[in-house]
Motif scaffolding. Sequence first.
Motif, PDB file in Angstrom:
ATOM      1  N   TYR A  11       0.822  -1.212   0.000  1.00  0.00           N
ATOM      2  CA  TYR A  11       0.000   0.000   0.000  1.00  0.00           C
ATOM      3  C   TYR A  11       0.856   1.263   0.000  1.00  0.00           C
ATOM      4  CZ  TYR A  11      -3.257   3.573   1.658  1.00  0.00           C
ATOM      5  OH  TYR A  11      -3.997   4.732   1.787  1.00  0.00           O
ATOM      6  N   LEU A  12       1.861   1.305   0.871  1.00  0.00           N
ATOM      7  CA  LEU A  12       2.667   2.514   1.001  1.00  0.00           C
ATOM      8  C   LEU A  12       3.472   2.813  -0.266  1.00  0.00           C
ATOM      9  CD1 LEU A  12       3.993   2.186   4.668  1.00  0.00           C
ATOM     10  CD2 LEU A  12       2.246   3.751   3.807  1.00  0.00           C
ATOM     11  N   ASN A  13       3.867   1.773  -0.995  1.00  0.00           N
ATOM     12  CA  ASN A  13       4.676   1.957  -2.197  1.00  0.00           C
ATOM     13  C   ASN A  13       3.849   2.201  -3.454  1.00  0.00           C
ATOM     14  OD1 ASN A  13       7.135   1.602  -0.819  1.00  0.00           O
ATOM     15  ND2 ASN A  13       6.947  -0.627  -0.968  1.00  0.00           N
ATOM     16  N   THR A  14       2.536   2.127  -3.326  1.00  0.00           N
ATOM     17  CA  THR A  14       1.656   2.374  -4.467  1.00  0.00           C
ATOM     18  C   THR A  14       1.224   3.834  -4.464  1.00  0.00           C
ATOM     19  OG1 THR A  14       0.817   0.104  -4.459  1.00  0.00           O
ATOM     20  CG2 THR A  14      -0.532   1.754  -5.580  1.00  0.00           C
ATOM     21  N   THR A  15       1.353   4.497  -5.587  1.00  0.00           N
ATOM     22  CA  THR A  15       0.928   5.891  -5.714  1.00  0.00           C
ATOM     23  C   THR A  15      -0.328   5.979  -6.567  1.00  0.00           C
ATOM     24  OG1 THR A  15       2.211   6.273  -7.744  1.00  0.00           O
ATOM     25  CG2 THR A  15       3.349   6.601  -5.628  1.00  0.00           C
ATOM     26  N   THR A  16      -0.988   7.120  -6.500  1.00  0.00           N
ATOM     27  CA  THR A  16      -2.155   7.304  -7.372  1.00  0.00           C
ATOM     28  C   THR A  16      -1.742   7.268  -8.835  1.00  0.00           C
ATOM     29  OG1 THR A  16      -1.923   9.710  -7.106  1.00  0.00           O
ATOM     30  CG2 THR A  16      -3.529   8.586  -5.693  1.00  0.00           C
ATOM     31  N   GLN A  17      -0.521   7.705  -9.123  1.00  0.00           N
ATOM     32  CA  GLN A  17      -0.043   7.649 -10.511  1.00  0.00           C
ATOM     33  C   GLN A  17       0.100   6.198 -10.972  1.00  0.00           C
ATOM     34  OE1 GLN A  17       0.383  10.386 -12.598  1.00  0.00           O
ATOM     35  NE2 GLN A  17       0.393   8.700 -14.105  1.00  0.00           N
ATOM     36  N   GLN A  69      -5.763  -5.661   5.334  1.00  0.00           N
ATOM     37  CA  GLN A  69      -5.688  -5.541   6.787  1.00  0.00           C
ATOM     38  C   GLN A  69      -4.455  -4.757   7.199  1.00  0.00           C
ATOM     39  OE1 GLN A  69      -8.138  -6.850   9.114  1.00  0.00           O
ATOM     40  NE2 GLN A  69      -7.025  -5.289  10.246  1.00  0.00           N
ATOM     41  N   GLU A  70      -3.321  -5.056   6.564  1.00  0.00           N
ATOM     42  CA  GLU A  70      -2.087  -4.344   6.883  1.00  0.00           C
ATOM     43  C   GLU A  70      -2.209  -2.857   6.554  1.00  0.00           C
ATOM     44  OE1 GLU A  70       0.995  -6.296   4.750  1.00  0.00           O
ATOM     45  OE2 GLU A  70       0.852  -8.165   5.899  1.00  0.00           O
ATOM     46  N   ALA A  71      -2.825  -2.558   5.412  1.00  0.00           N
ATOM     47  CA  ALA A  71      -2.996  -1.155   5.021  1.00  0.00           C
ATOM     48  C   ALA A  71      -3.931  -0.436   5.981  1.00  0.00           C
ATOM     49  CB  ALA A  71      -3.542  -1.078   3.591  1.00  0.00           C
ATOM     50  N   ALA A  72      -5.012  -1.110   6.361  1.00  0.00           N
ATOM     51  CA  ALA A  72      -5.984  -0.498   7.260  1.00  0.00           C
ATOM     52  C   ALA A  72      -5.397  -0.241   8.642  1.00  0.00           C
ATOM     53  CB  ALA A  72      -7.219  -1.390   7.372  1.00  0.00           C
ATOM     54  N   ASP A  73      -4.449  -1.075   9.053  1.00  0.00           N
ATOM     55  CA  ASP A  73      -3.865  -0.964  10.387  1.00  0.00           C
ATOM     56  C   ASP A  73      -2.786   0.108  10.493  1.00  0.00           C
ATOM     57  OD1 ASP A  73      -5.507  -2.897  11.434  1.00  0.00           O
ATOM     58  OD2 ASP A  73      -4.083  -4.534  11.109  1.00  0.00           O
ATOM     59  N   LEU A  74      -2.411   0.718   9.377  1.00  0.00           N
ATOM     60  CA  LEU A  74      -1.421   1.791   9.416  1.00  0.00           C
ATOM     61  C   LEU A  74      -1.975   2.978  10.199  1.00  0.00           C
ATOM     62  CD1 LEU A  74      -0.258   1.717   5.685  1.00  0.00           C
ATOM     63  CD2 LEU A  74       1.096   1.000   7.672  1.00  0.00           C
ATOM     64  N   ASP A  75      -1.122   3.624  10.969  1.00  0.00           N
ATOM     65  CA  ASP A  75      -1.562   4.763  11.783  1.00  0.00           C
ATOM     66  C   ASP A  75      -2.243   5.839  10.935  1.00  0.00           C
ATOM     67  OD1 ASP A  75      -0.688   3.633  14.119  1.00  0.00           O
ATOM     68  OD2 ASP A  75       1.243   4.674  14.132  1.00  0.00           O
ATOM     69  N   GLU A  76      -1.742   6.058   9.747  1.00  0.00           N
ATOM     70  CA  GLU A  76      -2.308   7.099   8.887  1.00  0.00           C
ATOM     71  C   GLU A  76      -3.715   6.780   8.398  1.00  0.00           C
ATOM     72  OE1 GLU A  76      -0.557   6.439   4.520  1.00  0.00           O
ATOM     73  OE2 GLU A  76       0.969   6.284   6.089  1.00  0.00           O
ATOM     74  N   ASN A  77      -4.113   5.512   8.543  1.00  0.00           N
ATOM     75  CA  ASN A  77      -5.444   5.102   8.077  1.00  0.00           C
ATOM     76  C   ASN A  77      -6.408   4.814   9.217  1.00  0.00           C
ATOM     77  OD1 ASN A  77      -4.833   5.280   5.321  1.00  0.00           O
ATOM     78  ND2 ASN A  77      -3.970   3.211   5.287  1.00  0.00           N
ATOM     79  N   ARG A  78      -6.030   5.136  10.437  1.00  0.00           N
ATOM     80  CA  ARG A  78      -6.888   4.793  11.571  1.00  0.00           C
ATOM     81  C   ARG A  78      -8.230   5.515  11.533  1.00  0.00           C
ATOM     82  NH1 ARG A  78      -6.194   0.190  13.305  1.00  0.00           N
ATOM     83  NH2 ARG A  78      -7.335   0.731  15.177  1.00  0.00           N
ATOM     84  N   VAL A 135     -13.139  -4.426  19.009  1.00  0.00           N
ATOM     85  CA  VAL A 135     -12.141  -5.207  19.747  1.00  0.00           C
ATOM     86  C   VAL A 135     -11.559  -6.313  18.873  1.00  0.00           C
ATOM     87  CG1 VAL A 135     -11.761  -6.777  21.688  1.00  0.00           C
ATOM     88  CG2 VAL A 135     -13.146  -4.718  22.009  1.00  0.00           C
ATOM     89  N   SER A 136     -12.397  -7.034  18.138  1.00  0.00           N
ATOM     90  CA  SER A 136     -11.904  -8.152  17.334  1.00  0.00           C
ATOM     91  C   SER A 136     -11.022  -7.697  16.186  1.00  0.00           C
ATOM     92  CB  SER A 136     -13.074  -8.980  16.796  1.00  0.00           C
ATOM     93  OG  SER A 136     -13.892  -8.207  15.931  1.00  0.00           O
ATOM     94  N   ASN A 137     -11.155  -6.424  15.771  1.00  0.00           N
ATOM     95  CA  ASN A 137     -10.346  -5.917  14.673  1.00  0.00           C
ATOM     96  C   ASN A 137      -9.211  -5.015  15.135  1.00  0.00           C
ATOM     97  OD1 ASN A 137     -11.642  -6.723  11.936  1.00  0.00           O
ATOM     98  ND2 ASN A 137     -13.384  -6.143  13.223  1.00  0.00           N
ATOM     99  N   ASP A 138      -8.975  -4.961  16.433  1.00  0.00           N
ATOM    100  CA  ASP A 138      -7.876  -4.163  16.958  1.00  0.00           C
ATOM    101  C   ASP A 138      -6.544  -4.748  16.468  1.00  0.00           C
ATOM    102  OD1 ASP A 138      -5.836  -3.007  18.612  1.00  0.00           O
ATOM    103  OD2 ASP A 138      -7.379  -2.500  20.081  1.00  0.00           O
ATOM    104  N   ALA A 139      -5.719  -3.905  15.902  1.00  0.00           N
ATOM    105  CA  ALA A 139      -4.440  -4.367  15.339  1.00  0.00           C
ATOM    106  C   ALA A 139      -3.581  -5.077  16.377  1.00  0.00           C
ATOM    107  CB  ALA A 139      -3.675  -3.182  14.755  1.00  0.00           C
TER     108      ALA A 139
END
Length: 207
Positions: free
Chosen positions: A27-33, A109-118, A168-172
């Motif tokens: 996710y982090l390495n993918t750009t809108t471009q 899940q990994e992308a959603a758990d990033l602090d910037e996506n909380r 709770v069940s989805n808490d990183a």
Amino acid sequence: MRDVKEPEVRKAEIMDAAIRLFTRKGYLNTTTQDIIDEVNISRGLLYYHFKNKEDILYCVIERYSQPLLKRLEHLAYEEEKGAEEKLRLFMEFTLVKEQDVTAENSVLQEAADLDENRYMLDRFYHKLCGSVAEYFAHIIEQGNREGVFHVASPGETASFLMTGYIFVSNDARLVCQSREQLQGYLDAYKILLERALGTVKPLFSEK
């Protein structure tokens, strides 16, 4: 000639391209471009459908949740099953089994758990809670009519139970815990359900 497509078709193509790129590059390495190039569209067309990459992620996650929501809705309003059976199936349907985890699921899940996506994830979970609580409340109301549940406020109780369950069940932080620790959370929640619903007999006793 310009390739003109229906908005929903184009939007789905963008989301499909995004999940391919998220899986391949992260996710982090993918750009809108990158997404624009993958779909071969203009930047303006991308931003016509989505505000930014986070918005694309939100819509992809929302799309992935639709099959489960439809399954829960069908279960809640099915006339042949009793409330106790529905509640047990409700829990079974919402638990993610190891064999059902795909590369796409893991990436999302990994992308959603990033602090910037909380904030984005919280927004999604609040919307999800609304739908899931509605279906769960219907099951509680059925259980009241059948005399197997004793809940004075089905709607409010469903909201509390489902909000806690989903958040709770989805808490990183739970991802890092052992299977035994995760099972402890699930066992505690089953006890909480039985007490909140006022059941006469255990609903989740081992057979």
